[in-house]
Motif scaffolding. Structure first.
Motif, mmCIF file in Angstrom:
data_model
loop_
_atom_site.group_PDB
_atom_site.id
_atom_site.type_symbol
_atom_site.label_atom_id
_atom_site.label_comp_id
_atom_site.label_asym_id
_atom_site.label_seq_id
_atom_site.Cartn_x
_atom_site.Cartn_y
_atom_site.Cartn_z
ATOM 1 N N PHE A 123 21.333 -28.594 -54.043
ATOM 2 C CA PHE A 123 20.736 -29.434 -53.019
ATOM 3 C C PHE A 123 19.672 -30.336 -53.626
ATOM 4 N N CYS A 124 19.728 -31.587 -53.223
ATOM 5 C CA CYS A 124 18.678 -32.545 -53.527
ATOM 6 C C CYS A 124 17.739 -32.576 -52.326
ATOM 7 N N ALA A 125 16.460 -32.703 -52.578
ATOM 8 C CA ALA A 125 15.495 -32.715 -51.487
ATOM 9 C C ALA A 125 14.375 -33.703 -51.785
ATOM 10 N N MET A 126 13.729 -34.161 -50.738
ATOM 11 C CA MET A 126 12.628 -35.104 -50.890
ATOM 12 C C MET A 126 11.468 -34.683 -50.012
ATOM 13 N N ARG A 127 10.279 -34.815 -50.558
ATOM 14 C CA ARG A 127 9.072 -34.617 -49.778
ATOM 15 C C ARG A 127 8.363 -35.951 -49.687
ATOM 16 N N GLU A 128 8.128 -36.413 -48.488
ATOM 17 C CA GLU A 128 7.363 -37.635 -48.326
ATOM 18 C C GLU A 128 5.886 -37.305 -48.446
ATOM 19 N N GLY A 129 5.151 -38.177 -49.076
ATOM 20 C CA GLY A 129 3.753 -37.885 -49.360
ATOM 21 C C GLY A 129 3.636 -37.359 -50.769
ATOM 22 N N ALA B 204 18.411 -41.974 -39.421
ATOM 23 C CA ALA B 204 19.072 -42.243 -40.696
ATOM 24 C C ALA B 204 18.818 -41.067 -41.639
ATOM 25 N N GLN B 205 19.817 -40.771 -42.420
ATOM 26 C CA GLN B 205 19.706 -39.645 -43.326
ATOM 27 C C GLN B 205 18.780 -40.002 -44.473
ATOM 28 N N LYS B 206 17.876 -39.111 -44.794
ATOM 29 C CA LYS B 206 16.915 -39.380 -45.849
ATOM 30 C C LYS B 206 17.465 -39.041 -47.226
ATOM 31 N N ILE B 207 18.340 -38.066 -47.303
ATOM 32 C CA ILE B 207 18.912 -37.658 -48.573
ATOM 33 C C ILE B 207 20.431 -37.685 -48.460
ATOM 34 N N THR B 208 21.078 -38.335 -49.378
ATOM 35 C CA THR B 208 22.531 -38.430 -49.365
ATOM 36 C C THR B 208 23.109 -37.883 -50.656
ATOM 37 N N GLN B 209 23.977 -36.908 -50.512
ATOM 38 C CA GLN B 209 24.725 -36.377 -51.658
ATOM 39 C C GLN B 209 26.192 -36.638 -51.346
ATOM 40 N N THR B 210 26.806 -37.524 -52.100
ATOM 41 C CA THR B 210 28.137 -38.007 -51.773
ATOM 42 C C THR B 210 29.259 -37.135 -52.317
ATOM 43 N N GLN B 211 28.918 -36.160 -53.135
ATOM 44 C CA GLN B 211 29.940 -35.330 -53.772
ATOM 45 C C GLN B 211 29.956 -33.949 -53.115
ATOM 46 N N TYR C 59 13.042 -32.646 -46.985
ATOM 47 C CA TYR C 59 14.285 -33.048 -46.346
ATOM 48 C C TYR C 59 15.405 -32.845 -47.355
ATOM 49 N N PHE C 60 16.469 -32.176 -46.909
ATOM 50 C CA PHE C 60 17.551 -31.797 -47.810
ATOM 51 C C PHE C 60 18.808 -32.607 -47.558
ATOM 52 N N GLY C 61 19.574 -32.805 -48.635
ATOM 53 C CA GLY C 61 20.913 -33.338 -48.502
ATOM 54 C C GLY C 61 21.875 -32.226 -48.107
ATOM 55 N N ARG C 62 23.157 -32.586 -47.999
ATOM 56 C CA ARG C 62 24.154 -31.609 -47.569
ATOM 57 C C ARG C 62 24.677 -30.746 -48.708
ATOM 58 N N GLY C 63 24.322 -31.104 -49.917
ATOM 59 C CA GLY C 63 24.679 -30.252 -51.028
ATOM 60 C C GLY C 63 25.954 -30.644 -51.734
#
Lengths: 118, 112
Positions: A91-97, A1-8, A107-111
């Motif tokens: 780009f939106c990104a997330m770091r777990e922890g 499953a995708q961790k980051i979603t950028q819908t635009q 983890y990056f979205g598609r931008g």
């Protein structure tokens, strides 16, 4: 499953107007960090803003602010008073922890390609 | 201040040829190091990460490998390139305990 979603995939905004770039994320961690990066046509990745999952206030950095809605798992970027130089991929990104996480995988979205027109 | 160097900036290689991309970080010690790939119109995909010398972890199975022979040096390699290896490769570093990661200028690889 995708961790980051950028819908635009693309957004257009007129100079001096504000624009919101959407980002939703998926994690089961309680401690995590959210980031926004800007990538101009040159390809470099420029860090813009960070929000920690335990931060109670929305992060702000100059014209950038992060609209953090934890329950909805969204971390939208708001750019106020857009400038022509803001045209870039974002780009939106997330770091777990948490902040002290040893590994810190991002983890990056598609931008979202933002175009600012005069 | 800390800086990250990545080279070459662009590279055109034939299918089946080897690859070596190098990344070095200055001004810090014992950083976390990362290799990302960005395919055209896509986000960044984490390929490898390293928390120390000789310690490499792979995120996805692929035709590539990574090595960290020195504390601030991270190398991305391939013995035989595939067309699908084309893309924009970015090296990044992060100081433990800090928030953001800092990226190099990237290498645009075209496999022909």
């Amino acid at each position: 499953a995708q961790k980051i979603t950028q819908t635009q995939p693309g957004m257009f905004v007129q100079e001096k107007e504000a624009v919101t770039l959407d980002c939703t994320y998926d994690t089961s961690d309680q401690s995590y960090g959210l980031f926004w990066y800007k990538q101009p046509s040159s390809g470099e990745m420029i860090f813009l803003i960070y929000q920690g999952s335990y931060d109670e206030q929305n992060a702000t950095e100059g014209r950038y602010s992060l609209n953090f809605q934890k329950a909805r798992k969204s971390a939208n970027l708001v750019i106020s008073a857009s400038q022509l130089g803001d045209s870039a991929m974002y780009f939106c990104a997330m770091r777990e922890g948490g902040r002290g996480s040893t590994l810190g995988r991002l983890y990056f979205g598609r931008g979202t390609q933002l175009t600012v027109w005069p | 201040s800390q800086t990250i160097h990545q080279w070459p900036a662009t590279l055109v290689q034939p299918v089946g040829s080897p690859l070596s991309l190098e990344c070095t970080v200055e001004g810090t010690s014992n950083p976390n190091l990362y290799w990302y790939r960005q395919a055209a119109g896509r986000g960044l995909q984490l390929l490898f990460y390293s928390v120390g010398i000789g310690q490499i972890s792979s995120e996805v199975p692929q035709n590539l490998s990574a090595s960290r022979p020195q504390d601030r040096q991270f190398i991305l390699s391939s013995k035989k390139l595939l067309l699908s290896d084309s893309g924009f490769y970015l090296c990044a570093w992060r100081r433990r305990g800090d928030t953001e990661a800092f990226f190099g200028q990237g290498t645009r690889l075209t496999v022909v």
